[in-house]
Design a protein around this motif. Structure first.
Motif, PDB file in Angstrom:
ATOM      1  N   LEU A 203     -23.036 -73.694  -8.645  1.00 36.60           N
ATOM      2  CA  LEU A 203     -22.763 -74.385  -7.387  1.00 36.60           C
ATOM      3  C   LEU A 203     -21.662 -75.424  -7.572  1.00 36.60           C
ATOM      4  O   LEU A 203     -20.777 -75.571  -6.727  1.00 36.60           O
ATOM      5  N   SER A 204     -21.732 -76.159  -8.685  1.00 39.09           N
ATOM      6  CA  SER A 204     -20.722 -77.189  -8.948  1.00 39.09           C
ATOM      7  C   SER A 204     -19.336 -76.577  -9.097  1.00 39.09           C
ATOM      8  O   SER A 204     -18.344 -77.129  -8.613  1.00 39.09           O
ATOM      9  N   GLU A 205     -19.262 -75.426  -9.751  1.00 38.39           N
ATOM     10  CA  GLU A 205     -17.968 -74.778  -9.928  1.00 38.39           C
ATOM     11  C   GLU A 205     -17.383 -74.356  -8.584  1.00 38.39           C
ATOM     12  O   GLU A 205     -16.167 -74.403  -8.379  1.00 38.39           O
TER      13      GLU A 205
ATOM     14  N   CYS B  65      -1.078 -75.926 -15.190  1.00 33.69           N
ATOM     15  CA  CYS B  65      -2.219 -75.550 -16.024  1.00 33.69           C
ATOM     16  C   CYS B  65      -3.483 -76.283 -15.604  1.00 33.69           C
ATOM     17  O   CYS B  65      -4.580 -75.721 -15.634  1.00 33.69           O
ATOM     18  N   VAL B  66      -3.347 -77.550 -15.209  1.00 28.95           N
ATOM     19  CA  VAL B  66      -4.508 -78.308 -14.753  1.00 28.95           C
ATOM     20  C   VAL B  66      -5.066 -77.689 -13.476  1.00 28.95           C
ATOM     21  O   VAL B  66      -6.281 -77.515 -13.328  1.00 28.95           O
ATOM     22  N   ARG B  67      -4.192 -77.349 -12.538  1.00 29.81           N
ATOM     23  CA  ARG B  67      -4.658 -76.716 -11.301  1.00 29.81           C
ATOM     24  C   ARG B  67      -5.334 -75.385 -11.604  1.00 29.81           C
ATOM     25  O   ARG B  67      -6.354 -75.030 -11.006  1.00 29.81           O
ATOM     26  N   GLY B  68      -4.750 -74.637 -12.536  1.00 27.13           N
ATOM     27  CA  GLY B  68      -5.353 -73.353 -12.890  1.00 27.13           C
ATOM     28  C   GLY B  68      -6.713 -73.495 -13.536  1.00 27.13           C
ATOM     29  O   GLY B  68      -7.584 -72.636 -13.373  1.00 27.13           O
TER      30      GLY B  68
ATOM     31  N   TRP C 293      -9.035 -75.457 -12.739  1.00 25.76           N
ATOM     32  CA  TRP C 293     -10.084 -75.603 -11.729  1.00 25.76           C
ATOM     33  C   TRP C 293     -10.614 -74.252 -11.268  1.00 25.76           C
ATOM     34  O   TRP C 293     -11.708 -74.165 -10.699  1.00 25.76           O
ATOM     35  N   ASP C 294      -9.841 -73.187 -11.504  1.00 26.00           N
ATOM     36  CA  ASP C 294     -10.280 -71.854 -11.089  1.00 26.00           C
ATOM     37  C   ASP C 294     -11.095 -71.140 -12.149  1.00 26.00           C
ATOM     38  O   ASP C 294     -11.602 -70.046 -11.912  1.00 26.00           O
ATOM     39  N   GLY C 295     -11.216 -71.726 -13.330  1.00 27.12           N
ATOM     40  CA  GLY C 295     -11.995 -71.095 -14.385  1.00 27.12           C
ATOM     41  C   GLY C 295     -11.424 -71.415 -15.752  1.00 27.12           C
ATOM     42  O   GLY C 295     -10.345 -72.001 -15.875  1.00 27.12           O
TER      43      GLY C 295
ATOM     44  N   VAL D 116      -6.002 -75.749 -20.946  1.00 25.49           N
ATOM     45  CA  VAL D 116      -6.671 -76.868 -20.280  1.00 25.49           C
ATOM     46  C   VAL D 116      -8.042 -76.379 -19.832  1.00 25.49           C
ATOM     47  O   VAL D 116      -8.166 -75.295 -19.254  1.00 25.49           O
ATOM     48  N   SER D 117      -9.077 -77.163 -20.126  1.00 22.57           N
ATOM     49  CA  SER D 117     -10.438 -76.790 -19.754  1.00 22.57           C
ATOM     50  C   SER D 117     -11.093 -77.949 -19.020  1.00 22.57           C
ATOM     51  O   SER D 117     -11.020 -79.104 -19.462  1.00 22.57           O
ATOM     52  N   ILE D 118     -11.713 -77.648 -17.884  1.00 28.52           N
ATOM     53  CA  ILE D 118     -12.384 -78.666 -17.069  1.00 28.52           C
ATOM     54  C   ILE D 118     -13.856 -78.305 -16.936  1.00 28.52           C
ATOM     55  O   ILE D 118     -14.203 -77.166 -16.612  1.00 28.52           O
ATOM     56  N   GLY D 119     -14.716 -79.283 -17.184  1.00 23.08           N
ATOM     57  CA  GLY D 119     -16.148 -79.075 -17.014  1.00 23.08           C
ATOM     58  C   GLY D 119     -16.792 -78.370 -18.195  1.00 23.08           C
ATOM     59  O   GLY D 119     -16.199 -78.225 -19.267  1.00 23.08           O
ATOM     60  N   GLU D 120     -18.019 -77.941 -17.974  1.00 24.29           N
ATOM     61  CA  GLU D 120     -18.777 -77.266 -19.017  1.00 24.29           C
ATOM     62  C   GLU D 120     -18.451 -75.780 -19.068  1.00 24.29           C
ATOM     63  O   GLU D 120     -17.876 -75.223 -18.130  1.00 24.29           O
TER      64      GLU D 120
END
Length: 438
Positions: free
Chosen positions: A237-239, A264-267, A269-271, A405-409
Motif C-alpha cells: 500500500l505504501s509503495e 534516477c531519483v524519480r525512477g 519511486w517506481d521500483g 538509487v533505492s528508496i524505501g524497503e
C-alpha cells in the motif's frame, strides 16, 4: 485546496494508522481510550452515566499533538534555549504519571490538585483522555512514509505552505480513522463483555499498566525491536502512495541536482532498479556537522574513496523503515568491506530529538553500525542529492558515478547483486587483497 494533496494525505494517514508502527500504542488506545470510556453503571450494566467522549478525546489529542510537533516542533525548539530532547522526555514522564494515576486513585487526586480551582477541568474527568492523547502524540513516532516525510521536511526547514498544511490536516484525519475505530471497539467490548463489566477497577489498573509499559518501551527503545520483528504488511500500500507522490519535496538552499541524478531519483519511486544506471557524478557531502566512526571522527571526502564501491545511505535512527534496511546494509558491509566496499550513513533527522548527537550515537550502536556516519542536521547533503524520503540510498562505483538509487524497503537481493557486479569491475581495485569478491 488541492484535492490531490488532500487525497494523498488522507491515504497516507490511513496506511500509517493500520501499519505495524502503530501497534505499540494499540493496547493503550484499547484499554485507556476505549474500555475506560465504556458506559457502565456501578452495577456493571451499560448506562448513559459514562463519558462516551473518551475514545474521541484520546485520538483527537494524539493526532493533534503529533501533527503540531511534526510540523512545527523543530522550528519552535530550535529557537528556544532548551535541549532538543526535552519534549520526548517530558512526554515519557507524563505517561508514567498518568499511568500511576490510573492505578492509584490517591495519586490521581494529587495530579488533580493543580486543576481543582478550575471549574469542570479536573484531570480525572473525561478531559483526561485528551491530555493522554496529547502526551502520546508528543512522544510517539510512526513510520515515515512519503507523505509524512514531506510534512517533516517542510516543518524542519521552514518551508511550510498551504500544500503542507493540506497534507498535514488530511494525514491527521486519515490516521484518526483507524485509531478511533480501534478505541471504539475497545469501548464496545467493555460494554458487552461480562468480564469487563465485573472488573471495572481491574480494567482501569490494566490501562495504567499499559500506559507505563509504553513509556518504558519508548525509554529503552523496545518498541523499535517489536516493530522490526513484525513484517511490514502495509508495504504494498505504501509503495502505491509513493508512486502517486507528484514530486519529491526538496528543501531550498542546496546545490542544483543534476538532470541525470534527478532522473534516477524519480525512477526509484517506481521500483527498485535491478540493473546498473548512469546517474552522473555523486555530489559531495556538504554541511556535515559531525562525523562518527571515522579515524579521530575526522571529515571524510567521497573523492578519497575513489577506487572503492560506496553506498551512501540516508537514514534516521528512529525510522523503522530505515532500521529494517540497515540490517541488510550492515550485513553487506561486513561481507564486502574487505573487497573494497564502503558505506556512509548520512543521518538526516526526521524529528527534533534525532538532531541530538548523543541520541544518534546510541541509535547507531543499537543498530550495530560500524561504518562512517555523517550528521546532516541542516539537510545540506540531503538537498544536494535530491532526497525526499527515509531511507534512500545511492550506490556509487569506483569512478565516483552513481549507478543505482533505492528508496524505501525491499530490493535487497537486487542491490547486493549490483554491489558484487561493481566490485568485480576493473576500476574497483584498491589492493591485491581487495580484488576478490566473496
Amino acid at each position: 485546496m488541492d484535492p490531490t494533496l488532500a487525497l494523498l494525505g488522507l491515504l497516507g494517514g490511513l496506511i500509517t494508522g493500520i501499519s505495524p508502527c502503530i501497534l505499540p500504542v494499540l493496547p493503550v488506545l484499547f484499554l485507556s481510550g476505549g474500555a475506560q470510556g465504556a458506559r457502565l453503571s456501578p452495577a456493571g450494566n451499560p448506562s448513559r452515566a459514562g463519558d462516551t467522549r473518551r475514545p474521541y478525546l484520546v485520538v483527537a489529542g494524539l493526532v493533534l499533538s503529533f501533527s503540531v510537533f511534526t510540523l512545527l516542533g523543530t522550528l519552535v525548539l530550535s529557537s528556544l534555549p532548551i535541549p532538543e530532547t526535552v519534549i520526548r522526555w517530558a512526554g515519557i514522564i507524563a505517561l508514567v504519571l498518568l499511568g500511576i494515576g490510573m492505578i492509584s486513585p490517591r495519586f490521581e487526586s494529587i495530579l488533580e490538585k493543580p486543576f481543582s480551582r478550575i471549574p469542570q477541568r479536573k484531570v480525572g474527568t473525561g478531559r483526561s483522555g485528551f491530555v493522554l492523547g496529547l502526551v502520546l502524540g508528543a512522544v510517539y513516532v510512526p513510520c515515515a512514509g512519503p507523505v509524512l516525510a514531506a510534512i517533516t521536511i517542510a516543518g524542519a526547514t521552514g518551508t511550510i505552505g498551504i500544500g503542507t498544511v493540506v497534507l498535514t490536516v488530511s494525514f491527521a484525519v486519515g490516521t484518526a480513522v483507524p485509531l478511533l475505530a480501534f478505541a471504539l471497539a475497545g469501548r464496545a467490548i467493555a460494554e458487552r463483555a461480562a468480564a469487563f463489566r465485573r472488573r471495572q477497577r481491574r480494567v482501569r489498573v490494566g490501562a495504567g499498566i499499559a500506559v507505563i509499559a509504553l513509556a518504558a518501551g519508548l525509554t529503552f527503545n523496545l518498541t523499535d525491536v517489536v516493530q522490526r520483528a513484525i513484517p511490514n504488511y502495509t508495504s504494498a500500500l505504501s509503495e502505491g502512495i509513493e508512486r502517486a507522490v507528484p514530486a519529491p519535496v526538496v528543501a531550498p538552499g542546496g546545490a542544483p541536482v543534476s538532470q541525470e541524478l534527478s532522473s534516477c531519483v524519480r525512477g526509484a519511486w517506481d521500483g527498485h532498479a535491478d540493473t546498473l544506471q548512469d546517474c552522473g557524478t555523486a555530489p559531495r557531502l556538504t554541511g556535515i556537522q559531525r562525523w562518527l566512526n571515522t579515524p579521530g571522527n575526522g571529515d571524510l571526502d567521497l573523492r578519497s574513496l575513489r577506487g572503492k564501491v560506496v553506498l551512501v545511505d540516508f537514514w534516521a535512527f528512529s525510522c523503522i523503515n530505515c532500521q529494517r534496511t540497515i540490517e541488510h546494509i550492515t550485513s553487506w558491509y561486513d561481507t564486502y568491506h574487505a573487497a573494497g566496499f564502503e558505506v556512509i550513513g548520512v543521518h538526516t533527522p526526521e524529528y527534533t530529538f534525532e538532531r541530538d548527537t548523543g541520541n544518534v550515537i546510541d541509535g547507531a550502536r543499537r543498530l550495530n553500525i560500524d561504518y562512517p556516519v555523517a550528521l546532516d542536521n541542516d539537510y545540506s547533503t540531503w538537498n544536494d542529492y535530491g532526497v525526499s524520503a527515509w531511507p534512500t540510498s545511492f550506490l556509487i562505483d569506483a569512478t565516483g558515478t552513481v549507478r543505482q538509487v533505492s528508496i524505501g524497503e525491499g530490493g535487497y537481493d537486487e542491490t547486493e547483486q549490483l554491489i558484487r557486479t561493481l566490485l568485480a569491475e576493473p576500476a574497483a581495485t584498491t589492493s591485491p587483497s581487495q580484488k576478490q569478491v566473496p
